[in-house]
Design an enzyme around this catalytic site. Structure first.
Site, short mmCIF file in Angstrom:
data_model
loop_
_atom_site.label_atom_id
_atom_site.label_comp_id
_atom_site.label_asym_id
_atom_site.label_seq_id
_atom_site.Cartn_x
_atom_site.Cartn_y
_atom_site.Cartn_z
N GLY A 33 -21.44 -39.40 33.86
CA GLY A 33 -20.59 -38.64 32.93
C GLY A 33 -20.46 -37.20 33.38
O GLY A 33 -19.36 -36.65 33.47
N HIS A 34 -21.63 -36.58 33.69
CA HIS A 34 -21.60 -35.20 34.19
C HIS A 34 -20.86 -35.15 35.53
O HIS A 34 -20.07 -34.24 35.79
CB HIS A 34 -23.02 -34.68 34.43
CG HIS A 34 -23.88 -34.65 33.21
ND1 HIS A 34 -24.95 -35.50 33.03
CD2 HIS A 34 -23.82 -33.87 32.11
CE1 HIS A 34 -25.52 -35.22 31.87
NE2 HIS A 34 -24.86 -34.25 31.29
N LEU A 181 -22.49 -43.46 28.52
CA LEU A 181 -23.60 -42.83 29.24
C LEU A 181 -24.12 -41.64 28.44
O LEU A 181 -23.35 -40.86 27.88
CB LEU A 181 -23.14 -42.35 30.62
CG LEU A 181 -22.76 -43.44 31.62
CD1 LEU A 181 -22.63 -42.84 33.01
CD2 LEU A 181 -23.80 -44.55 31.67
N SER A 183 -27.89 -38.98 28.45
CA SER A 183 -29.23 -38.72 29.01
C SER A 183 -30.29 -39.36 28.13
O SER A 183 -31.41 -39.63 28.58
CB SER A 183 -29.48 -37.22 29.10
OG SER A 183 -28.46 -36.63 29.87
N ARG A 184 -29.96 -39.62 26.86
CA ARG A 184 -30.94 -40.20 25.94
C ARG A 184 -31.07 -41.72 26.07
O ARG A 184 -31.98 -42.31 25.47
CB ARG A 184 -30.60 -39.83 24.50
CG ARG A 184 -30.80 -38.34 24.20
CD ARG A 184 -30.64 -38.02 22.74
NE ARG A 184 -31.12 -36.69 22.41
CZ ARG A 184 -30.35 -35.61 22.25
NH1 ARG A 184 -29.05 -35.70 22.39
NH2 ARG A 184 -30.88 -34.44 21.95
#
Ligand code: PAF
Length: 272
Positions: A33-34, A181, A183-184
């Protein structure tokens, strides 16, 4: 690739750049995503700066600030490969001082939905993004549509504070099976991950049904039938300006879900 660790260093570096600057603010633990935002920034600008800073002021007491994934070395590698010119990784100590001037999220739209369940969260987000904008002075700044309310509030802050910065939105990136998506997601067990999928499935179902059913109450009922979360914070229908709506408006509706699967709080949305 330059690693900038203090605001002063970043401000000095910025002064050396002649041309457009694309900025991707993140809290690290970078995923596709980033990366899609970084790629977009790379295509559209002469220089790209990524910030990695787990911002303490946007976490409420009892939230996952301490355990939020931190993978700085891997993140640097991802940035390097993506052609990033500089990564800005400040510390809380050099970003914040005691008793400083605070930014408040708007009373209504900063305190509904995410702002209701995480009161003060957006104050912290806007505080840090304001600082980052002043330090980096980007031409364009990139934010994902997954954090739809954050994106809306940052656009509003940019307008209200007359930042000469173009806010560019990036599509939500999903796993093949539809999971957005985040990060968690690494917090999820195998079973929880399976159940977390019900969130994107419910959104997809609502989007499909919305071509025939416009009544948001009815759509919500259909979504609730397939949602398999442990605690639902909200299902909401808003227009692109975050006004609640009771009828779907084609091309001007966002359907949002927030809830817990196990102890992990997940959010997702679909723009229709
Ligand atoms: O979306 C995020 O990762 C954060 O909220 C942001 C915009 C980097 C501010 O800390």
């Amino acid at each position: 690739m330059k690693i900038l660790t203090s605001p002063k260093e970043a401000i000095e570096f910025r002064k050396t750049l002649k041309g457009s600057v694309g900025f991707v603010p993140t809290m690290g633990a970078l995923h596709e995503g980033h990366l899609s935002l970084i790629k977009k920034a790379r295509e559209e600008n002469d220089f790209v700066i990524v910030s990695i800073f787990v911002n303490p002021t946007q976490f409420l007491p009892g939230e996952d600030f301490e355990k939020y994934p931190r993978k700085l070395e891997a993140d640097f590698e991802i940035c390097k490969r993506a052609g990033v010119d500089a990564v800005f990784t400040p510390t809380a100590k050099n970003m914040y001082s005691e008793d400083e001037i605070l930014i408040k999220a708007p009373k209504v739209k900063g305190y509904i939905l995410e702002g209701f369940f995480r009161p003060g969260h957006f104050d912290g987000v806007l505080q840090v993004v304001n600082k980052l904008f002043n330090i980096i002075r980007p031409t364009r700044a990139y934010f994902g549509k997954k954090d739809a309310q954050q994106l809306y509030l940052i656009k509003q802050m940019t307008k209200n504070f007359f930042f000469d910065i173009k806010i560019i939105e990036g599509e939500t990136i999903r796993e093949k099976d539809g999971l957005a998506l985040s990060s968690r997601n690494i917090y999820l067990s195998k079973d929880e991950r399976k159940r977390a999928l019900s969130i994107s499935k419910a959104l997809k179902l609502a989007a499909k049904l919305s071509t025939k059913i416009k009544d948001t109450k009815k759509l919500k009922e259909e979504m609730e039938k397939i949602l398999d979360v442990d605690k639902l914070d909200y299902i909401a229908f808003v227009d692109r300006d975050f006004n609640y709506i009771d009828k779907v408006i084609p091309n001007n509706t966002i359907i949002l879900i927030a809830g817990y699967v196990g102890n992990t709080r997940l959010i997702d949305n679909i723009w229709i």
